[in-house]
Scaffold this motif. Structure first.
Motif, PDB file in Angstrom:
ATOM      1  N   ASP A  38       0.909  -1.242  -0.174  1.00 53.09           N
ATOM      2  CA  ASP A  38      -0.060   0.053   0.101  1.00 53.09           C
ATOM      3  C   ASP A  38       0.755   1.328  -0.034  1.00 53.09           C
ATOM      4  O   ASP A  38       1.752   1.599   0.706  1.00 53.09           O
ATOM      5  CB  ASP A  38      -0.942   0.119   1.193  1.00 53.09           C
ATOM      6  N   ILE A  39       0.388   2.228  -0.912  1.00 55.76           N
ATOM      7  CA  ILE A  39       0.996   3.499  -0.933  1.00 55.76           C
ATOM      8  C   ILE A  39       0.126   4.506  -0.650  1.00 55.76           C
ATOM      9  O   ILE A  39      -0.920   4.420  -1.546  1.00 55.76           O
ATOM     10  CB  ILE A  39       1.775   3.660  -2.086  1.00 55.76           C
ATOM     11  N   SER A  40       0.003   5.336   0.065  1.00 56.60           N
ATOM     12  CA  SER A  40      -0.980   6.413   0.242  1.00 56.60           C
ATOM     13  C   SER A  40      -0.912   7.528  -0.409  1.00 56.60           C
ATOM     14  O   SER A  40       0.190   7.962  -1.041  1.00 56.60           O
ATOM     15  CB  SER A  40      -1.042   6.836   1.692  1.00 56.60           C
ATOM     16  N   PHE A  41      -1.943   8.312  -0.857  1.00 54.41           N
ATOM     17  CA  PHE A  41      -1.671   9.532  -1.396  1.00 54.41           C
ATOM     18  C   PHE A  41      -0.856  10.660  -0.448  1.00 54.41           C
ATOM     19  O   PHE A  41      -0.115  11.290  -1.408  1.00 54.41           O
ATOM     20  CB  PHE A  41      -3.194  10.147  -1.467  1.00 54.41           C
ATOM     21  N   MET A  42      -0.983  10.406   0.575  1.00 52.40           N
ATOM     22  CA  MET A  42      -0.082  11.242   1.489  1.00 52.40           C
ATOM     23  C   MET A  42       1.289  11.111   1.323  1.00 52.40           C
ATOM     24  O   MET A  42       2.280  12.017   1.282  1.00 52.40           O
ATOM     25  CB  MET A  42      -0.431  11.194   3.071  1.00 52.40           C
ATOM     26  N   THR A  43       1.677   9.730   1.201  1.00 51.32           N
ATOM     27  CA  THR A  43       2.990   9.405   0.714  1.00 51.32           C
ATOM     28  C   THR A  43       3.570  10.023  -0.371  1.00 51.32           C
ATOM     29  O   THR A  43       4.624  10.539  -0.511  1.00 51.32           O
ATOM     30  CB  THR A  43       3.157   7.942   1.059  1.00 51.32           C
ATOM     31  N   LEU A  44       2.827  10.033  -1.330  1.00 50.42           N
ATOM     32  CA  LEU A  44       3.139  10.792  -2.574  1.00 50.42           C
ATOM     33  C   LEU A  44       3.325  12.019  -2.731  1.00 50.42           C
ATOM     34  O   LEU A  44       4.235  12.628  -3.229  1.00 50.42           O
ATOM     35  CB  LEU A  44       2.128  10.179  -3.681  1.00 50.42           C
ATOM     36  N   PHE A  45       2.603  12.850  -1.706  1.00 49.77           N
ATOM     37  CA  PHE A  45       2.772  14.064  -1.470  1.00 49.77           C
ATOM     38  C   PHE A  45       4.059  14.405  -0.660  1.00 49.77           C
ATOM     39  O   PHE A  45       4.653  15.293  -0.932  1.00 49.77           O
ATOM     40  CB  PHE A  45       1.540  14.598  -0.961  1.00 49.77           C
TER      41      PHE A  45
END
Length: 101
Positions: A38-45
């Motif tokens: 899992d990769i969250s949107f927050m991680t991408l930001f």
């Protein structure tokens, strides 16, 4: 999603959000599928460049203590088990096609 050339230092994730949040969702899904995690949107930001995301993911895999090592080993064993099951399904499916001939 169209393939384009980009530098590993380009802030592609934050740029995708500004332009097309659906594209960011596609990137998130593809990254998750390829890495099987899992990769969250927050991680991408938080890690908006390919380089920073790779460093984060690499550092995140390092166990900080023995319990972390046990968790990592368990995840790797589970992944190997899933791969063996997939291979067995493919093997069984090909045998079924041969027997039907």
């Amino acid at each position: 999603m169209p393939k384009t050339d980009c530098q590993i230092s380009a802030k592609i994730f934050s740029n995708l959000l500004v332009g097309h949040s659906l594209l960011l969702a596609q990137v998130q899904n593809q990254v998750q599928a390829r890495l099987d995690r899992d990769i969250s949107f927050m991680t991408l930001f938080k890690y908006p460049t390919i380089h920073s995301l790779v460093r984060y993911l690499h550092d995140d895999q390092r166990p900080s203590d023995k319990s972390g090592l046990k968790t990592l080993v368990a995840k790797q064993k589970a992944s190997i088990h899933r791969q063996k099951l997939r291979q067995q399904k493919i093997k069984n499916a090909s045998k079924g096609k041969i027997n039907q001939s």
